[in-house]
Design a protein around this motif. Structure first.
Motif, PDB file in Angstrom:
ATOM      1  N   SER A 134       0.643  -1.334  -0.088  1.00  0.00           N
ATOM      2  CA  SER A 134       0.001  -0.160  -0.158  1.00  0.00           C
ATOM      3  C   SER A 134       0.891   1.284   0.044  1.00  0.00           C
ATOM      4  N   GLY A 135       1.807   1.255   0.694  1.00  0.00           N
ATOM      5  CA  GLY A 135       2.746   2.565   0.877  1.00  0.00           C
ATOM      6  C   GLY A 135       2.300   3.519   1.976  1.00  0.00           C
ATOM      7  N   SER A 136       1.258   3.139   2.395  1.00  0.00           N
ATOM      8  CA  SER A 136       0.805   3.881   3.585  1.00  0.00           C
ATOM      9  C   SER A 136      -0.264   3.180   4.609  1.00  0.00           C
ATOM     10  N   GLY A 137       0.290   1.862   4.832  1.00  0.00           N
ATOM     11  CA  GLY A 137      -0.565   1.015   5.763  1.00  0.00           C
ATOM     12  C   GLY A 137      -0.817   1.749   7.086  1.00  0.00           C
ATOM     13  N   ARG A 138      -2.034   1.180   7.635  1.00  0.00           N
ATOM     14  CA  ARG A 138      -2.469   1.892   8.780  1.00  0.00           C
ATOM     15  C   ARG A 138      -3.052   0.487   9.675  1.00  0.00           C
ATOM     16  N   ILE A 139      -2.596   0.294  10.895  1.00  0.00           N
ATOM     17  CA  ILE A 139      -3.187  -0.578  11.744  1.00  0.00           C
ATOM     18  C   ILE A 139      -3.567   0.196  12.982  1.00  0.00           C
ATOM     19  N   ILE A 140      -4.932  -0.057  13.305  1.00  0.00           N
ATOM     20  CA  ILE A 140      -5.506   0.377  14.588  1.00  0.00           C
ATOM     21  C   ILE A 140      -6.104  -0.765  15.472  1.00  0.00           C
ATOM     22  N   ASN A 141      -5.702  -0.809  16.797  1.00  0.00           N
ATOM     23  CA  ASN A 141      -6.035  -1.774  17.800  1.00  0.00           C
ATOM     24  C   ASN A 141      -6.977  -1.291  18.588  1.00  0.00           C
ATOM     25  N   ILE A 142      -8.111  -2.024  18.708  1.00  0.00           N
ATOM     26  CA  ILE A 142      -9.081  -1.590  19.696  1.00  0.00           C
ATOM     27  C   ILE A 142      -8.774  -2.134  20.831  1.00  0.00           C
ATOM     28  N   VAL A 143      -8.558  -1.588  21.912  1.00  0.00           N
ATOM     29  CA  VAL A 143      -8.099  -2.234  23.135  1.00  0.00           C
ATOM     30  C   VAL A 143      -9.011  -1.837  24.213  1.00  0.00           C
ATOM     31  N   SER A 144      -8.684  -1.330  25.340  1.00  0.00           N
ATOM     32  CA  SER A 144      -9.511  -0.794  26.465  1.00  0.00           C
ATOM     33  C   SER A 144      -8.743  -0.113  27.287  1.00  0.00           C
ATOM     34  N   THR A 145      -9.436   0.770  28.039  1.00  0.00           N
ATOM     35  CA  THR A 145      -8.820   1.912  29.070  1.00  0.00           C
ATOM     36  C   THR A 145      -8.124   0.976  30.263  1.00  0.00           C
ATOM     37  N   SER A 146      -8.415  -0.294  30.305  1.00  0.00           N
ATOM     38  CA  SER A 146      -7.559  -1.104  31.189  1.00  0.00           C
ATOM     39  C   SER A 146      -6.254  -1.374  31.030  1.00  0.00           C
ATOM     40  N   VAL A 147      -5.658  -0.776  29.862  1.00  0.00           N
ATOM     41  CA  VAL A 147      -4.189  -0.802  29.648  1.00  0.00           C
ATOM     42  C   VAL A 147      -3.671   0.217  30.441  1.00  0.00           C
ATOM     43  N   LYS A 148      -4.424   1.504  30.747  1.00  0.00           N
ATOM     44  CA  LYS A 148      -4.140   2.519  31.437  1.00  0.00           C
ATOM     45  C   LYS A 148      -4.409   2.399  32.912  1.00  0.00           C
ATOM     46  N   GLN A 149      -5.262   1.961  33.407  1.00  0.00           N
ATOM     47  CA  GLN A 149      -5.938   1.805  34.580  1.00  0.00           C
ATOM     48  C   GLN A 149      -6.778   0.530  34.924  1.00  0.00           C
ATOM     49  N   PRO A 150      -6.196  -0.234  35.605  1.00  0.00           N
ATOM     50  CA  PRO A 150      -6.962  -1.635  35.722  1.00  0.00           C
ATOM     51  C   PRO A 150      -8.448  -1.441  35.907  1.00  0.00           C
ATOM     52  N   ILE A 151      -9.432  -2.288  35.409  1.00  0.00           N
ATOM     53  CA  ILE A 151     -10.919  -2.165  35.792  1.00  0.00           C
ATOM     54  C   ILE A 151     -11.137  -3.252  36.735  1.00  0.00           C
ATOM     55  N   ASP A 152     -11.912  -3.052  37.617  1.00  0.00           N
ATOM     56  CA  ASP A 152     -12.365  -4.061  38.592  1.00  0.00           C
ATOM     57  C   ASP A 152     -13.071  -5.214  37.858  1.00  0.00           C
ATOM     58  N   ASP A 153     -12.666  -6.417  38.505  1.00  0.00           N
ATOM     59  CA  ASP A 153     -13.468  -7.713  37.814  1.00  0.00           C
ATOM     60  C   ASP A 153     -13.165  -8.105  36.215  1.00  0.00           C
ATOM     61  N   LEU A 154     -12.168  -7.380  35.686  1.00  0.00           N
ATOM     62  CA  LEU A 154     -11.726  -7.607  34.365  1.00  0.00           C
ATOM     63  C   LEU A 154     -10.283  -7.899  34.485  1.00  0.00           C
ATOM     64  N   LEU A 155      -9.876  -9.006  35.323  1.00  0.00           N
ATOM     65  CA  LEU A 155      -8.624  -9.523  35.390  1.00  0.00           C
ATOM     66  C   LEU A 155      -7.781  -9.903  34.195  1.00  0.00           C
ATOM     67  N   LEU A 156      -8.840 -10.621  33.315  1.00  0.00           N
ATOM     68  CA  LEU A 156      -7.962 -11.299  32.121  1.00  0.00           C
ATOM     69  C   LEU A 156      -7.496 -10.101  31.161  1.00  0.00           C
ATOM     70  N   SER A 157      -8.619  -9.136  31.034  1.00  0.00           N
ATOM     71  CA  SER A 157      -8.246  -8.067  30.037  1.00  0.00           C
ATOM     72  C   SER A 157      -7.193  -7.305  30.702  1.00  0.00           C
ATOM     73  N   ASN A 158      -7.220  -6.808  31.846  1.00  0.00           N
ATOM     74  CA  ASN A 158      -6.158  -5.968  32.752  1.00  0.00           C
ATOM     75  C   ASN A 158      -4.817  -6.647  32.393  1.00  0.00           C
ATOM     76  N   ALA A 159      -4.674  -8.046  32.453  1.00  0.00           N
ATOM     77  CA  ALA A 159      -3.488  -8.933  32.307  1.00  0.00           C
ATOM     78  C   ALA A 159      -2.816  -8.896  31.181  1.00  0.00           C
ATOM     79  N   ILE A 160      -3.781  -9.190  30.052  1.00  0.00           N
ATOM     80  CA  ILE A 160      -3.612  -9.640  28.619  1.00  0.00           C
ATOM     81  C   ILE A 160      -3.529  -8.441  27.778  1.00  0.00           C
ATOM     82  N   ARG A 161      -4.421  -7.564  27.819  1.00  0.00           N
ATOM     83  CA  ARG A 161      -4.339  -6.444  26.717  1.00  0.00           C
ATOM     84  C   ARG A 161      -3.165  -5.462  26.753  1.00  0.00           C
ATOM     85  N   PRO A 162      -2.511  -5.273  27.991  1.00  0.00           N
ATOM     86  CA  PRO A 162      -1.185  -4.518  27.950  1.00  0.00           C
ATOM     87  C   PRO A 162      -0.135  -5.152  26.819  1.00  0.00           C
ATOM     88  N   GLY A 163      -0.321  -6.591  26.497  1.00  0.00           N
ATOM     89  CA  GLY A 163       0.680  -7.174  25.403  1.00  0.00           C
ATOM     90  C   GLY A 163       0.260  -6.548  24.074  1.00  0.00           C
TER      91      GLY A 163
END
Length: 264
Positions: A134-163
């Motif tokens: 393409s010469g101007s490729g774009r990748i956008i990942n939809i993640v969660s605010t849990s990567v910046k501030q853990p969310i109660d009861d979302l342990l799996l998301s809190n642990a894995i999304r930062p990857g």
């Protein structure tokens, strides 16, 4: 503002409803041809009809389970057969289940890893040759605010999304010479089915609180005093896909009405 997406091709995952659907609509409105994937054929077809009716856009529907590598290969191959190119990839998937540490066994950890991180790795690997062309490729990942501030009861998301964040930051350096950008978008409390079924709403239902009142309560912790709309997040995704955003890479941006208090 013309975002320069006319004639571009975008692949949007989990696009049958909610945030993914809004992203596909926003990209189509800017002139991109779209491939949409999710597991449910019926809701995918409904999304495709909506996109076509709003924008007259080209929309390819490919039912896809992002945890299956063969499905990801199939949707990428179908996109290239249909359009002959690929410029934009929006990685998106439903999040892992809610719960505390003691509730999850190895199988549930593995499933969360495959859904949240490995699906992103696989789709980027499969699409990179075409994004380079393409010469101007774009990748956008939809993640969660849990990567910046853990969310109660979302342990799996809190642990894995930062990857995903670490992956994107590393790839932003590796892919910069190819003029490919990669960025992460973090939804806050966006009014989707997932929010309605989330831990906060579940607790309030158990307390006998109506959905309308529960949604009002969720908005109280947001400085802007309201829940976000999928379209508000999708506008950022469209911008990050644009030629104007060609110097933005390796970033993680929340769309949360000021909910996250972190400085970074």
């Amino acid at each position: 503002m013309d975002l320069g997406l006319q004639g571009k091709v975008a692949l949007v995952m989990a696009a049958s409803k909610g945030i993914g659907r809004a992203c596909a609509l926003a990209l189509a409105a800017e002139g991109a041809s779209i491939t949409i994937g999710s597991r449910n054929q019926e809701t995918l077809e409904e999304a495709a009809s909506e996109i076509r009716s709003h924008n007259g856009a080209n929309v390819l529907v490919v039912p896809t389970d992002v945890t299956r590598e063969a499905d990801l290969a199939a949707i990428v191959n179908a996109t290239i057969r249909e359009y002959g190119r690929l410029d934009i990839v929006v990685n998106n998937a439903g999040g892992p289940p809610i719960g505390s540490f003691a509730q999850f066994d190895d199988a549930q950890w593995q499933a969360a890893f495959e859904l949240t991180l490995l699906s992103t790795v696989r789709l980027i690997r499969l699409t990179l040759p075409y994004l380079r062309e393409s010469g101007s490729g774009r990748i956008i990942n939809i993640v969660s605010t849990s990567v910046k501030q853990p969310i109660d009861d979302l342990l799996l998301s809190n642990a894995i999304r930062p990857g995903v964040i670490g992956l994107a930051k590393s790839l932003s350096i590796e892919l910069a010479p190819d003029n490919i950008t990669i960025n992460n978008v973090c939804p806050g409390r966006i009014l989707t089915d997932r929010l309605r079924k989330g831990p906060g709403m579940q607790q309030k239902r158990e307390q006998g609180i109506s959905e309308q009142e529960a949604l009002k309560d969720l908005a109280k912790g947001i400085p802007m005093g309201r829940l976000g709309q999928p379209e508000e997040l999708a506008s950022l995704v469209a911008y990050l896909s644009s030629r104007q955003a060609g110097y933005i890479t390796g970033t993680t941006i929340q769309v949360d009405g000021g909910l996250v208090r972190s400085l970074y």
